[in-house]
Design an enzyme around this catalytic site. Structure first.
Site, PDB file in Angstrom:
ATOM      1  N   ASP A   1       0.994  -1.127   0.066  1.00 31.05           N
ATOM      2  CA  ASP A   1       0.090  -0.162  -0.044  1.00 31.05           C
ATOM      3  C   ASP A   1       0.937   1.071  -0.001  1.00 31.05           C
ATOM      4  O   ASP A   1       1.402   1.482   1.033  1.00 31.05           O
ATOM      5  CB  ASP A   1      -0.983  -0.022   1.094  1.00 31.05           C
ATOM      6  CG  ASP A   1      -1.913   1.281   1.320  1.00 31.05           C
ATOM      7  OD1 ASP A   1      -1.750   2.182   0.394  1.00 31.05           O
ATOM      8  OD2 ASP A   1      -2.604   1.175   2.267  1.00 31.05           O
TER       9      ASP A   1
ATOM     10  N   SER B   1       0.012  12.936 -15.369  1.00 30.09           N
ATOM     11  CA  SER B   1      -1.120  12.957 -16.412  1.00 30.09           C
ATOM     12  C   SER B   1      -1.233  14.225 -17.036  1.00 30.09           C
ATOM     13  O   SER B   1      -0.774  15.438 -16.462  1.00 30.09           O
ATOM     14  CB  SER B   1      -2.432  12.798 -15.584  1.00 30.09           C
ATOM     15  OG  SER B   1      -3.501  12.932 -16.306  1.00 30.09           O
TER      16      SER B   1
ATOM     17  N   TYR C   1      -8.091  15.202  -8.608  1.00 22.12           N
ATOM     18  CA  TYR C   1      -7.161  14.462  -9.589  1.00 22.12           C
ATOM     19  C   TYR C   1      -6.113  15.309 -10.052  1.00 22.12           C
ATOM     20  O   TYR C   1      -4.840  15.144 -10.137  1.00 22.12           O
ATOM     21  CB  TYR C   1      -7.843  13.533 -10.512  1.00 22.12           C
ATOM     22  CG  TYR C   1      -7.047  12.578 -11.268  1.00 22.12           C
ATOM     23  CD1 TYR C   1      -6.631  11.605 -10.985  1.00 22.12           C
ATOM     24  CD2 TYR C   1      -6.774  12.946 -12.826  1.00 22.12           C
ATOM     25  CE1 TYR C   1      -5.767  10.619 -11.597  1.00 22.12           C
ATOM     26  CE2 TYR C   1      -5.874  12.076 -13.381  1.00 22.12           C
ATOM     27  CZ  TYR C   1      -5.419  10.919 -12.871  1.00 22.12           C
ATOM     28  OH  TYR C   1      -4.645  10.262 -13.791  1.00 22.12           O
ATOM     29  N   ALA C   2      -6.469  16.453 -10.904  1.00 23.65           N
ATOM     30  CA  ALA C   2      -5.611  17.443 -11.546  1.00 23.65           C
ATOM     31  C   ALA C   2      -4.869  17.917 -10.612  1.00 23.65           C
ATOM     32  O   ALA C   2      -3.510  17.987 -10.831  1.00 23.65           O
ATOM     33  CB  ALA C   2      -6.407  18.518 -12.222  1.00 23.65           C
TER      34      ALA C   2
ATOM     35  N   ILE D   1      -5.802   6.810 -21.695  1.00 25.73           N
ATOM     36  CA  ILE D   1      -5.302   5.552 -22.062  1.00 25.73           C
ATOM     37  C   ILE D   1      -6.324   4.447 -21.591  1.00 25.73           C
ATOM     38  O   ILE D   1      -7.011   4.672 -20.877  1.00 25.73           O
ATOM     39  CB  ILE D   1      -3.938   5.291 -21.393  1.00 25.73           C
ATOM     40  CG1 ILE D   1      -3.235   6.472 -21.450  1.00 25.73           C
ATOM     41  CG2 ILE D   1      -3.632   3.983 -21.851  1.00 25.73           C
ATOM     42  CD1 ILE D   1      -2.516   6.750 -22.752  1.00 25.73           C
ATOM     43  N   ALA D   2      -6.528   3.653 -22.496  1.00 28.29           N
ATOM     44  CA  ALA D   2      -7.666   2.487 -22.346  1.00 28.29           C
ATOM     45  C   ALA D   2      -6.945   1.478 -21.176  1.00 28.29           C
ATOM     46  O   ALA D   2      -6.229   0.402 -21.594  1.00 28.29           O
ATOM     47  CB  ALA D   2      -7.976   1.519 -23.523  1.00 28.29           C
ATOM     48  N   THR D   3      -7.376   1.803 -20.000  1.00 31.36           N
ATOM     49  CA  THR D   3      -7.131   0.652 -18.723  1.00 31.36           C
ATOM     50  C   THR D   3      -8.120   0.708 -17.990  1.00 31.36           C
ATOM     51  O   THR D   3      -9.351   1.481 -18.121  1.00 31.36           O
ATOM     52  CB  THR D   3      -5.954   1.449 -18.081  1.00 31.36           C
ATOM     53  OG1 THR D   3      -6.435   2.567 -17.349  1.00 31.36           O
ATOM     54  CG2 THR D   3      -4.606   2.107 -18.986  1.00 31.36           C
TER      55      THR D   3
HETATM   56  N1  NAD Z   1      -5.633   5.514 -18.007  1.00 33.13           N
HETATM   57  C1  NAD Z   1      -5.279   6.671 -18.023  1.00 33.13           C
HETATM   58  O1  NAD Z   1      -6.250   7.239 -19.147  1.00 33.13           O
HETATM   59  C2  NAD Z   1      -4.395   7.586 -17.465  1.00 33.13           C
HETATM   60  C3  NAD Z   1      -4.376   8.851 -17.833  1.00 33.13           C
HETATM   61  C4  NAD Z   1      -3.231   9.559 -17.190  1.00 33.13           C
HETATM   62  C5  NAD Z   1      -2.520   9.046 -16.181  1.00 33.13           C
HETATM   63  N2  NAD Z   1      -2.834   7.905 -15.709  1.00 33.13           N
HETATM   64  C6  NAD Z   1      -1.991   7.271 -14.577  1.00 33.13           C
HETATM   65  O2  NAD Z   1      -1.567   6.243 -14.919  1.00 33.13           O
HETATM   66  C7  NAD Z   1      -1.305   5.505 -13.710  1.00 33.13           C
HETATM   67  C8  NAD Z   1      -1.833   3.860 -13.917  1.00 33.13           C
HETATM   68  O3  NAD Z   1      -3.156   3.857 -13.917  1.00 33.13           O
HETATM   69  P1  NAD Z   1      -4.116   2.932 -15.030  1.00 33.13           P
HETATM   70  O4  NAD Z   1      -4.653   3.744 -15.974  1.00 33.13           O
HETATM   71  O5  NAD Z   1      -2.990   1.698 -15.272  1.00 33.13           O
HETATM   72  O6  NAD Z   1      -5.231   2.488 -13.995  1.00 33.13           O
HETATM   73  P2  NAD Z   1      -5.361   1.243 -13.192  1.00 33.13           P
HETATM   74  O7  NAD Z   1      -6.717   1.814 -12.285  1.00 33.13           O
HETATM   75  O8  NAD Z   1      -5.443   0.077 -14.022  1.00 33.13           O
HETATM   76  O9  NAD Z   1      -4.147   1.280 -12.193  1.00 33.13           O
HETATM   77  C9  NAD Z   1      -3.955   1.876 -10.994  1.00 33.13           C
HETATM   78  C10 NAD Z   1      -3.298   0.772  -9.988  1.00 33.13           C
HETATM   79  O10 NAD Z   1      -2.960   1.679  -8.846  1.00 33.13           O
HETATM   80  C11 NAD Z   1      -3.093   0.623  -7.760  1.00 33.13           C
HETATM   81  N3  NAD Z   1      -3.165   1.365  -6.477  1.00 33.13           N
HETATM   82  C12 NAD Z   1      -4.447   2.116  -5.996  1.00 33.13           C
HETATM   83  N4  NAD Z   1      -4.227   2.455  -5.073  1.00 33.13           N
HETATM   84  C13 NAD Z   1      -3.099   1.891  -4.325  1.00 33.13           C
HETATM   85  C14 NAD Z   1      -2.516   1.901  -3.142  1.00 33.13           C
HETATM   86  N5  NAD Z   1      -2.751   2.474  -2.114  1.00 33.13           N
HETATM   87  N6  NAD Z   1      -1.264   1.111  -3.118  1.00 33.13           N
HETATM   88  C15 NAD Z   1      -0.795   0.492  -4.165  1.00 33.13           C
HETATM   89  N7  NAD Z   1      -1.313   0.493  -5.339  1.00 33.13           N
HETATM   90  C16 NAD Z   1      -2.528   1.163  -5.551  1.00 33.13           C
HETATM   91  C17 NAD Z   1      -4.540   0.002  -8.254  1.00 33.13           C
HETATM   92  O11 NAD Z   1      -4.469  -1.506  -7.422  1.00 33.13           O
HETATM   93  C18 NAD Z   1      -4.137  -0.206  -9.750  1.00 33.13           C
HETATM   94  O12 NAD Z   1      -3.415  -1.357  -9.945  1.00 33.13           O
HETATM   95  C19 NAD Z   1      -1.986   6.033 -12.718  1.00 33.13           C
HETATM   96  O13 NAD Z   1      -1.150   6.918 -11.773  1.00 33.13           O
HETATM   97  C20 NAD Z   1      -2.933   6.911 -13.433  1.00 33.13           C
HETATM   98  O14 NAD Z   1      -3.487   8.169 -12.525  1.00 33.13           O
HETATM   99  C21 NAD Z   1      -3.741   7.235 -16.233  1.00 33.13           C
END
Ligand code: NAD
Length: 205
Positions: free
Chosen positions: A14, A100, A113-114, A146-148
């Site tokens: 965590d 981001s 978030y921003a 991003i597609a996640t």
């Molecule tokens: N997907 C997008 O469009 C996008 C855009 C810009 C930035 N991001 C950033 O990319 C990164 C990855 O996100 P993603 O898109 O793969 O989403 P995701 O939700 O698949 O991944 C986020 C991960 O963070 C983990 N997490 C959350 N709280 C936690 C904690 N307390 N301790 C440890 N792990 C924790 C979750 O278990 C998850 O695996 C993030 O920082 C997100 O803000 C994503």
């Protein structure tokens, strides 16, 4: 799937709990008899909501994971890395923070978030300035949409609107961000310090 499982170790932590972060870095150091030398801070949470409906609980969660988590993991990682001596001019390691474009442009419905991602950008630069002469480069990546799993629940209407505005007309793929992260971790980016690299398909240029 990673090849050679005996050379890899997967551990859960965590990122908001310093003791948990210390436990994981110590376990990795014990297993490989040296501290890890590459770090990607990717843990993050996104809750979209109108500003006036935002709650203190959401504020705490997003600050804790996105900003405090990035800070804590980086600090514990770098302290462990600095315990090792290095040759003159040798690079000790590298950090990439996943920020981001929200932290740059501040889109609606993302006030918290921003703010946290803007914090990650500022943290990256400040930390990079302090750590460069210790042989540790710190940079960040600013993905667009991003597609996640994070974006999977966003209303289809909003995703379509986004794609219409995006010069490539689509969401990004995780591997398109990963390529840039790998580059920033490698010696190929040896003169990049405190950089914020956008991976957006052209949105919010
Ligand atoms: N997907 C997008 O469009 C996008 C855009 C810009 C930035 N991001 C950033 O990319 C990164 C990855 O996100 P993603 O898109 O793969 O989403 P995701 O939700 O698949 O991944 C986020 C991960 O963070 C983990 N997490 C959350 N709280 C936690 C904690 N307390 N301790 C440890 N792990 C924790 C979750 O278990 C998850 O695996 C993030 O920082 C997100 O803000 C994503």
């Amino acid at each position: 799937m990673l090849k050679d499982p005996e050379h890899h170790l997967a551990l859960q932590m965590d990122v908001t709990q310093q003791s948990d972060v210390e436990r994981v870095i110590a376990a990795s150091r014990d297993r490989f008899e040296r501290p890890p030398n590459l770090l990607v801070n990717s843990a993050g949470v996104l809750r979209m909501s109108p500003f006036l409906d935002e709650t203190e609980a959401c504020l705490d969660t997003m600050i804790n994971v996105n900003l405090k988590g990035t800070f804590l993991v980086t600090q514990v990682f770098i302290k462990a890395l600095l315990e090792r001596n290095r040759g003159a001019g040798e690079e000790r390691g590298a950090v990439v923070n996943i920020a981001s474009t929200s932290g740059k442009v501040g889109p609606p419905l993302m006030t918290i978030y921003a703010a946290t991602k803007g914090g990650v950008i500022a943290f990256t630069k400040s930390c990079a300035a302090e750590m460069a002469n210790k042989g540790i480069r710190v940079n960040c990546v600013l993905p667009g949409a991003i597609a996640t799993p994070m974006t999977a629940d966003i209303e289809e209407r909003l995703v379509k609107e986004f794609c219409n505005r995006n010069p490539l007309g689509r969401l990004g793929k995780p591997e398109e961000v990963a390529e840039v992260v790998v580059f920033l971790l490698s010696r190929r980016s040896s003169y990049m310090v405190g950089a914020c690299v956008e991976v957006t398909g052209g949105t919010d240029m």
